[in-house]
Design a protein around this motif. Structure first.
Motif, short mmCIF file in Angstrom:
data_model
loop_
_atom_site.label_atom_id
_atom_site.label_comp_id
_atom_site.label_asym_id
_atom_site.label_seq_id
_atom_site.Cartn_x
_atom_site.Cartn_y
_atom_site.Cartn_z
N ARG A 187 -2.55 6.17 -3.67
CA ARG A 187 -3.83 6.84 -4.52
C ARG A 187 -4.05 8.01 -5.34
NH1 ARG A 187 -5.94 9.28 1.40
NH2 ARG A 187 -7.08 9.94 0.23
N LEU A 221 10.42 14.66 -3.89
CA LEU A 221 10.43 15.89 -3.24
C LEU A 221 11.35 16.48 -1.99
CD1 LEU A 221 6.56 16.39 -2.73
CD2 LEU A 221 7.86 18.08 -4.12
N TRP A 222 12.08 14.77 -1.23
CA TRP A 222 12.62 15.26 -0.41
C TRP A 222 14.19 15.84 -0.58
CZ3 TRP A 222 16.10 10.14 1.39
CH2 TRP A 222 16.71 10.47 0.39
N SER A 254 3.50 3.77 -2.65
CA SER A 254 4.37 3.94 -3.91
C SER A 254 5.25 4.71 -3.50
CB SER A 254 3.84 4.30 -5.24
OG SER A 254 3.51 5.18 -5.52
N GLY A 257 7.28 2.15 -0.21
CA GLY A 257 7.22 1.44 -0.51
C GLY A 257 7.57 1.16 -1.98
N ASN A 274 -0.67 8.41 7.14
CA ASN A 274 -2.23 7.82 6.70
C ASN A 274 -1.33 5.88 6.78
OD1 ASN A 274 -3.82 9.43 4.50
ND2 ASN A 274 -1.91 9.72 3.92
N GLY A 305 2.84 14.01 -0.36
CA GLY A 305 2.67 13.92 -2.29
C GLY A 305 1.69 12.77 -2.41
N TYR A 306 -0.17 13.29 -3.14
CA TYR A 306 -0.05 11.81 -3.70
C TYR A 306 -0.50 11.54 -5.11
CZ TYR A 306 -2.65 11.49 0.64
OH TYR A 306 -3.33 12.11 2.05
N GLY A 318 5.32 7.63 -6.40
CA GLY A 318 6.70 7.96 -5.74
C GLY A 318 6.48 9.01 -4.74
N ILE A 374 0.47 -1.29 0.22
CA ILE A 374 0.11 -0.05 -0.37
C ILE A 374 0.38 1.06 0.48
CG2 ILE A 374 -1.80 0.98 1.29
CD1 ILE A 374 -2.66 -1.51 2.56
N TYR A 409 14.03 3.67 6.68
CA TYR A 409 12.63 3.54 6.84
C TYR A 409 13.74 2.32 5.43
CZ TYR A 409 10.17 7.48 8.12
OH TYR A 409 10.10 8.53 9.12
C1 LIG Z 1 10.85 18.91 1.46
C2 LIG Z 1 10.89 17.81 1.72
C3 LIG Z 1 11.80 17.59 1.86
C4 LIG Z 1 12.56 15.83 3.16
N1 LIG Z 1 13.74 16.11 3.22
C5 LIG Z 1 14.34 14.83 3.49
C6 LIG Z 1 15.49 14.50 3.55
O1 LIG Z 1 16.31 15.50 4.06
N2 LIG Z 1 15.89 12.65 4.42
C7 LIG Z 1 15.01 12.43 4.69
O2 LIG Z 1 15.37 11.23 5.07
N3 LIG Z 1 13.75 12.65 4.36
C8 LIG Z 1 13.02 13.99 3.79
N4 LIG Z 1 11.85 14.12 3.76
C9 LIG Z 1 10.60 13.39 4.77
C10 LIG Z 1 10.60 11.56 3.27
O3 LIG Z 1 10.38 12.39 1.78
C11 LIG Z 1 9.82 10.93 3.86
O4 LIG Z 1 10.43 10.15 5.12
C12 LIG Z 1 9.96 9.60 2.91
O5 LIG Z 1 9.23 10.27 1.54
C13 LIG Z 1 8.88 8.72 3.53
O6 LIG Z 1 8.14 7.50 3.38
P1 LIG Z 1 6.93 7.19 3.27
O7 LIG Z 1 7.23 5.80 2.13
O8 LIG Z 1 7.09 6.18 4.26
O9 LIG Z 1 5.55 7.74 2.51
P2 LIG Z 1 5.70 8.19 1.33
O10 LIG Z 1 6.97 8.62 0.38
O11 LIG Z 1 4.81 9.77 1.47
O12 LIG Z 1 4.83 7.83 0.51
C14 LIG Z 1 3.69 7.40 0.73
C15 LIG Z 1 2.66 7.16 -0.77
O13 LIG Z 1 1.12 6.69 -0.10
C16 LIG Z 1 0.38 6.57 -0.52
N5 LIG Z 1 -0.76 6.71 -0.40
C17 LIG Z 1 -1.16 7.39 1.09
N6 LIG Z 1 -2.70 7.26 1.52
C18 LIG Z 1 -2.86 6.37 1.21
C19 LIG Z 1 -3.54 5.09 0.78
N7 LIG Z 1 -4.86 5.17 1.41
N8 LIG Z 1 -4.01 3.92 -0.06
C20 LIG Z 1 -2.85 4.15 -0.89
N9 LIG Z 1 -2.23 4.76 -1.29
C21 LIG Z 1 -1.82 5.57 0.24
C22 LIG Z 1 0.76 8.27 -1.05
O14 LIG Z 1 -0.23 8.69 -2.04
C23 LIG Z 1 1.76 8.00 -1.56
O15 LIG Z 1 2.69 7.80 -2.65
C24 LIG Z 1 11.14 15.32 3.00
C25 LIG Z 1 10.41 15.21 2.56
C26 LIG Z 1 9.89 17.00 2.31
C27 LIG Z 1 8.28 16.42 1.60
#
Ligand SMILES: Cc1cc2nc3c(=O)[nH]c(=O)nc-3n(C[C@H](O)[C@H](O)[C@H](O)COP(=O)(O)OP(=O)(O)OC[C@H]3O[C@@H](n4cnc5c(N)ncnc54)[C@H](O)[C@@H]3O)c2cc1C
Ligand code: SF4
Length: 567
Positions: free
Chosen positions: A44, A123-124, A21, A25, A313, A114-115, A118, A19, A550
């Protein structure tokens, strides 16, 4: 005649469902698809293909309608999203708009999302540091939260595994508080950062200044070429999506890699509503999904489910996954699901000027910052607050442009700006303490466009954070003074939690099912075929940027799930 329901169930059955990407993910998709498991990634948001859907990536400043600045209308419509520094004309299309997914703020909380394919990996800021054993020891030693069920030794091989694929630029600094990784050449410090480094390391034991470790390819390797990624060109326009794949994102790396195996199916515009629990088999059997375009319900089935929707989420999905066996949410026997949320305290900055090195200036762009690893309370308790902070910082010459004159003279003035003093700015990255009172829950009286209850967020700073801000201001003021800086200014933005974009917890790992939700393999204690490997699993936050951890936890959990599925 075929039984249509059974056919439908068969068509919608995979070995694994992932769940989300985003950063975590994407790693789950890669690991499972590469190992031959039929993998479904449910996303999503809309599809964003690497290099195809980066609309601003090659635009010049004058090609933007508002020269890069977002319009007042867009700002007014998005008071939360527009507080994020990447919400500019070149990247706002990758930041979810406020009305796209409302939530309830019991206390101010800026939830940045960021829906899309990726997730936020597009954006990170790409800062990547390993945790050390001291970070894992924190909660147990200092008596807050619960003890981590794993230590540095468990994760070290997985950090290496991930780093080799992602590409991490950094120097071998040899610090036990911030272990070295599998580095590509680091980006280095400029002369004033070097000056600060030598002053800090001369005046303080246990304090270090290093080149920021970041997920950029700075040297050719076959593994990057196989991913279709090239070395970073130092354009510093990463948040637009990089046409070279110079920095790591799921879009440029893990997802196309997984797709190339032929084992990955990805669906978009598909909001996971909940996880379906099979009371008879006593395990999860699939997920309920709502098509965000036509609002149709669908179900997908698999014997392994990875929840990687982004920390909050993921909490929402699990809280919404109720059944006869789990009336308070999936795996929530102890009532702790959604509790012990923590984040990073990015409120404080210190800026200063240095009058010297006037024969030097910087040219070009650098897509990383320098870094001062945490030095407070690392090995023992030394201050009147728990834990500590790291700091990112950078220095450059002040540029003074003369806008006077006409024609040739104006052109000359614009093309030949004068340099002023060196300016340095540092920002704090503080660890916050996970507390039961910092929590998220469902607000059953309000639902979103898809009928899913809204997440209610009740998270705030505490006195420990206030003390840490004061200490950071004092310590950086002193370090700047000792290094000969002047015009030192401290600032506290008082920004709400959330804007750090490092929200963690709610589904924490631990040794004891009575006090945690996940075991040492990121597996739900009470529902073993569901794994959580995004920020929701974090027992504590330490001070490192979290995404590398992560990714390493995800790769490790996938390996465990694959081995366990073969037993
Ligand atoms: C501007 C910015 C700068 C950052 N800088 C850093 C950095 O320098 N170093 C660092 O370690 N981290 C940084 N981060 C944080 C980093 O981006 C996140 O820690 C990381 O992307 C988290 O990964 P994730 O897989 O948990 O979530 P995400 O990358 O947010 O992915 C989650 C995915 O799940 C999808 N989703 C959500 N709910 C549902 C649902 N109900 N059904 C289906 N799909 C769903 C979303 O659409 C999204 O695509 C930064 C973030 C931003 C925005
Ligand atoms: S700095 Fe590197 S990674 Fe970022 S956009 Fe430029 S080439 Fe790509």
């Amino acid at each position: 005649m075929a039984n249509l329901n059974l056919d439908n169930e068969k068509d919608n059955t995979y070995d694994v469902i992932v769940i989300g990407s985003g950063m975590s993910g994407g790693w789950a998709a890669k690991e499972f698809a590469e190992k031959g498991l039929r993998t479904l990634v449910i996303e999503r948001g809309r599809e964003v293909k690497h290099n195809v859907n980066y609309p601003t990536t090659n635009l010049n400043p004058w090609e933007f309608k508002h020269r890069g600045v977002i319009s007042q209308k867009l700002r007014d419509e998005n008071p939360i999203a527009s507080r994020c520094y990447v919400f500019n004309e070149d990247a706002e299309h990758f930041v979810s708009k406020d009305k796209e997914h409302p939530y309830v703020q019991e206390k101010p909380f800026d939830w940045i999302k960021g829906y899309q394919t990726g997730g936020k990996s597009l954006l990170w800021a790409r800062q990547t540091q390993r945790w050390s054993q001291y970070d894992f020891d924190g909660p147990g030693r200092d008596g807050f939260a619960v003890e981590w069920p794993i230590g540095y030794r468990d994760l070290a091989p997985w950090y290496s595994y991930v780093e080799k694929f992602v590409g991490i630029a950094g120097n071998y600094d040899g610090l036990d508080i911030l272990p070295d990784g599998e580095f590509l050449p680091g980006m280095g410090l400029n002369c004033i950062e070097e000056h600060f480094k030598s002053s800090v390391e001369k005046n303080y034991s246990g304090r270090h200044v290093i080149s920021g470790r970041c997920a950029h390819i700075t040297e050719y390797r076959d593994i990057f070429a196989k991913q279709g990624r090239a070395t970073c060109q130092y354009r510093n326009l990463c948040q637009r999506g990089c046409p070279f794949g110079g920095y790591f994102s799921s879009n440029s790396s893990t997802l196309p890699w997984a797709m190339n195996t032929g084992n990955l199916t990805m669906i978009h515009h598909s909001v996971v509503h909940s996880i379906i629990y099979d009371d008879k088999k006593q395990k999860a059997k699939g997920v309920r999904v709502i098509d965000s375009l036509n609002k149709e319900d669908k179900e997908y089935y698999a014997s392994i489910i990875f929840v990687n929707a982004g920390a909050l989420n993921t909490n929402l999905i699990l809280l919404n996954s109720t059944s006869g066996r789990f009336p308070q949410g999936l795996g929530n026997d102890n009532g702790l699901l959604g509790k012990f949320i923590a984040f990073h305290n990015y409120r404080a900055t210190v800026s200063a000027e240095y009058d010297g090195y006037t024969d030097k200036h910087t040219t070009g762009r650098e897509p990383t910052t320098s870094y001062l690893p945490r030095f407070r309370n690392v090995k023992k308790q030394e201050t009147d607050f728990l834990r500590g902070y790291a700091a990112g910082f950078g220095a450059r010459r002040q540029i003074i442009t003369d806008y006077n004159g006409y024609g040739e003279e104006l052109k000359e003035n614009l093309l030949n700006p004068k340099y002023g003093v060196w300016q340095m700015r540092s920002h704090m990255m503080g660890e916050t303490i996970p507390k039961e009172s910092n929590q998220v829950k469902l607000d059953l009286s309000k639902t979103d466009d898809w009928g899913i209850p809204l997440l209610s967020i009740d998270v705030d700073y505490d006195e420990n954070d206030e003390k840490m801000v004061r200490d950071y201001h004092e310590q950086f003021t002193e370090m700047f003074e000792k290094a000969g800086f002047s015009n030192i200014k401290t600032h506290d933005s008082k920004q709400a939690p959330g804007l750090d974009i490092h929200e963690m917890g709610g589904v924490r790992m631990g040794k004891d099912p009575k006090t945690s939700l996940l075991n040492k393999w990121n597996q739900m204690h009470a529902c073993k075929n569901v794994y959580v490997t995004d920020g929701a699993c974090m027992t504590s936050t330490s001070t490192q940027n979290p995404s590398l951890t992560y990714m390493a936890l995800t790769a490790r959990a996938c390996d465990h799930a694959i081995k366990e599925s073969k037993v």
